[in-house]
Design a protein around this motif. Sequence first.
Motif, PDB file in Angstrom:
ATOM      1  N   GLN A 119       1.152  -1.192   0.279  1.00  0.00           N
ATOM      2  CA  GLN A 119       0.117   0.503   0.177  1.00  0.00           C
ATOM      3  C   GLN A 119       0.724   1.598   0.430  1.00  0.00           C
ATOM      4  O   GLN A 119       0.703   2.001  -0.633  1.00  0.00           O
ATOM      5  N   TYR A 120       1.587   1.039   1.063  1.00  0.00           N
ATOM      6  CA  TYR A 120       3.343   2.044   0.786  1.00  0.00           C
ATOM      7  C   TYR A 120       2.843   2.817  -0.788  1.00  0.00           C
ATOM      8  O   TYR A 120       3.230   3.863  -0.510  1.00  0.00           O
ATOM      9  N   ALA A 121       4.132   1.710  -0.943  1.00  0.00           N
ATOM     10  CA  ALA A 121       4.672   1.862  -2.198  1.00  0.00           C
ATOM     11  C   ALA A 121       3.181   2.233  -3.318  1.00  0.00           C
ATOM     12  O   ALA A 121       3.959   2.667  -4.212  1.00  0.00           O
ATOM     13  N   SER A 122       2.695   1.490  -3.290  1.00  0.00           N
ATOM     14  CA  SER A 122       1.147   2.193  -4.617  1.00  0.00           C
ATOM     15  C   SER A 122       1.386   3.651  -3.775  1.00  0.00           C
ATOM     16  O   SER A 122       1.224   4.345  -5.118  1.00  0.00           O
ATOM     17  N   ASN A 123       0.991   4.309  -2.948  1.00  0.00           N
ATOM     18  CA  ASN A 123       0.430   5.692  -2.306  1.00  0.00           C
ATOM     19  C   ASN A 123       1.903   6.287  -2.911  1.00  0.00           C
ATOM     20  O   ASN A 123       1.466   7.360  -3.405  1.00  0.00           O
ATOM     21  N   ALA A 124       3.013   6.182  -2.548  1.00  0.00           N
ATOM     22  CA  ALA A 124       4.648   6.811  -3.085  1.00  0.00           C
ATOM     23  C   ALA A 124       4.423   7.154  -4.071  1.00  0.00           C
ATOM     24  O   ALA A 124       4.259   8.341  -5.270  1.00  0.00           O
ATOM     25  N   VAL A 125       3.731   6.603  -4.855  1.00  0.00           N
ATOM     26  CA  VAL A 125       3.757   6.797  -6.959  1.00  0.00           C
ATOM     27  C   VAL A 125       3.395   8.079  -7.327  1.00  0.00           C
ATOM     28  O   VAL A 125       3.867   8.914  -8.182  1.00  0.00           O
ATOM     29  N   LYS A 126       2.311   8.101  -5.635  1.00  0.00           N
ATOM     30  CA  LYS A 126       1.232   9.062  -6.427  1.00  0.00           C
ATOM     31  C   LYS A 126       1.684  10.468  -5.673  1.00  0.00           C
ATOM     32  O   LYS A 126       1.709  11.721  -6.292  1.00  0.00           O
ATOM     33  N   CYS A 127       3.062  10.130  -5.386  1.00  0.00           N
ATOM     34  CA  CYS A 127       3.533  11.484  -4.650  1.00  0.00           C
ATOM     35  C   CYS A 127       4.840  11.289  -5.082  1.00  0.00           C
ATOM     36  O   CYS A 127       5.688  12.496  -4.039  1.00  0.00           O
ATOM     37  N   GLN A 128       5.617  11.138  -6.032  1.00  0.00           N
ATOM     38  CA  GLN A 128       7.023  11.249  -7.019  1.00  0.00           C
ATOM     39  C   GLN A 128       6.880  13.040  -7.793  1.00  0.00           C
ATOM     40  O   GLN A 128       7.820  13.251  -7.201  1.00  0.00           O
ATOM     41  N   ASN A 129       6.533  13.534  -7.718  1.00  0.00           N
ATOM     42  CA  ASN A 129       5.962  14.681  -7.995  1.00  0.00           C
ATOM     43  C   ASN A 129       6.262  15.701  -7.309  1.00  0.00           C
ATOM     44  O   ASN A 129       6.472  16.893  -7.788  1.00  0.00           O
ATOM     45  N   GLY A 130       5.648  15.531  -6.608  1.00  0.00           N
ATOM     46  CA  GLY A 130       6.413  16.626  -4.867  1.00  0.00           C
ATOM     47  C   GLY A 130       4.914  17.489  -5.194  1.00  0.00           C
ATOM     48  O   GLY A 130       5.518  18.530  -4.552  1.00  0.00           O
ATOM     49  N   LYS A 131       4.126  18.020  -5.798  1.00  0.00           N
ATOM     50  CA  LYS A 131       3.160  18.966  -6.277  1.00  0.00           C
ATOM     51  C   LYS A 131       2.673  18.981  -4.567  1.00  0.00           C
ATOM     52  O   LYS A 131       1.582  17.450  -4.035  1.00  0.00           O
ATOM     53  N   GLU A 132       1.485  20.407  -3.628  1.00  0.00           N
ATOM     54  CA  GLU A 132       1.313  20.146  -2.902  1.00  0.00           C
ATOM     55  C   GLU A 132       1.641  19.223  -1.952  1.00  0.00           C
ATOM     56  O   GLU A 132       1.063  19.146  -0.643  1.00  0.00           O
ATOM     57  N   LEU A 133       3.141  19.010  -1.856  1.00  0.00           N
ATOM     58  CA  LEU A 133       3.489  18.404  -0.858  1.00  0.00           C
ATOM     59  C   LEU A 133       4.383  19.349   0.149  1.00  0.00           C
ATOM     60  O   LEU A 133       4.993  20.141  -0.522  1.00  0.00           O
TER      61      LEU A 133
END
Length: 363
Positions: A114-128
Amino acid sequence: MKKRKPELKPDIVLKNYWRNNEQFADLFNALLFDGKQMIEPEELTDIDSEESLILEHKKYAESVKASRDNIKVRKNSAARGVEFMMLGMESQSHIHYAMPMRVMGYDYSAYQKQYASNAVKCQNGKELDADEYLSKMKKTDKFKPVITAVVYYGEEPWDGAVTLHGMLDIPQEVEPYVNDYRMLLIQARNSLLNFHDKRNKDFFHLLEIILDRTITRKEAKERAISYCEEHNTEKSVLMAVAGAANAKIDYHAFEKGEGKMCTLFEEIAEEGRVAGRLEGRKEGRLEGRKEGRLEGRKEGRLEGREEGRMEGRKEGRAAEIIETGIEFELQDSDIIERLQKKLEISLQKAEEYFRIFGKQVVE
């Protein structure tokens, strides 16, 4: 040339039984909610039970394949106010003394996925923010819970640990500070669960009869047949019971209606014990019985009609030692040394076992 139909083995028959959503939901309702119908069959769906997990090691990264016996996703239930969660089941025919750690590994792999799948969505760094970017997850991100049940089909009471603490030698002073992990255990020999599904009721009731060592095998067979006739037990349940008991029957023939109930229970009675007896119980656990008295003898002293049965037990024990060693990332030489010590066998025999069963674990 006619294509041969894949062989139906006991473990496959058992897995097929629990793939049924009605039976699977009923088991977890009985285990988690004392029979209250909180999980509906239509809320369940199967997911891939082959999970791949990358573990970091000193010199290499190894891909470990954890094969779940059965795992289903429970989708959101707005009517009941229950969120999405994963339910996993592991079937055990023998006592596994590292089972709490094994379950912990299965559950961790599900969370890691689940973490790995969620991390893919955070790769671009937008809104983080910076911390979220480094964490590869937002502060508001939440994962879905995983619940794993272990169903034990052995004839002997489970005497292994049911928590991680039970596997550790912890000084009393620091015990409150050592994180624990518990597993949910169901013993088929005496489940004491409140089932609603008739097939599950029949399944566990028949196993209680078959695993009851206070009665003779002949009496167990007669009681089981009488129960099935009285309750009109379904064929799928009989096949699952035979699978749990590791009965050597023609499952394809039985599935087509060619097998007889009497023959099935005769085979179970002839087996005498469920599959766990062949897969890793410690020598001496059956002391006092004829088979148990033979457990501790060396391979060279196995003579006469018991020789083949004893070799089968050693192979089962060897398979467990190798499987556990590979799970704990031991060196091949260390696993072979443990085989020699635990089974009191020669280096040549230990290497032979490792070639056979080590390959099966990797596959």
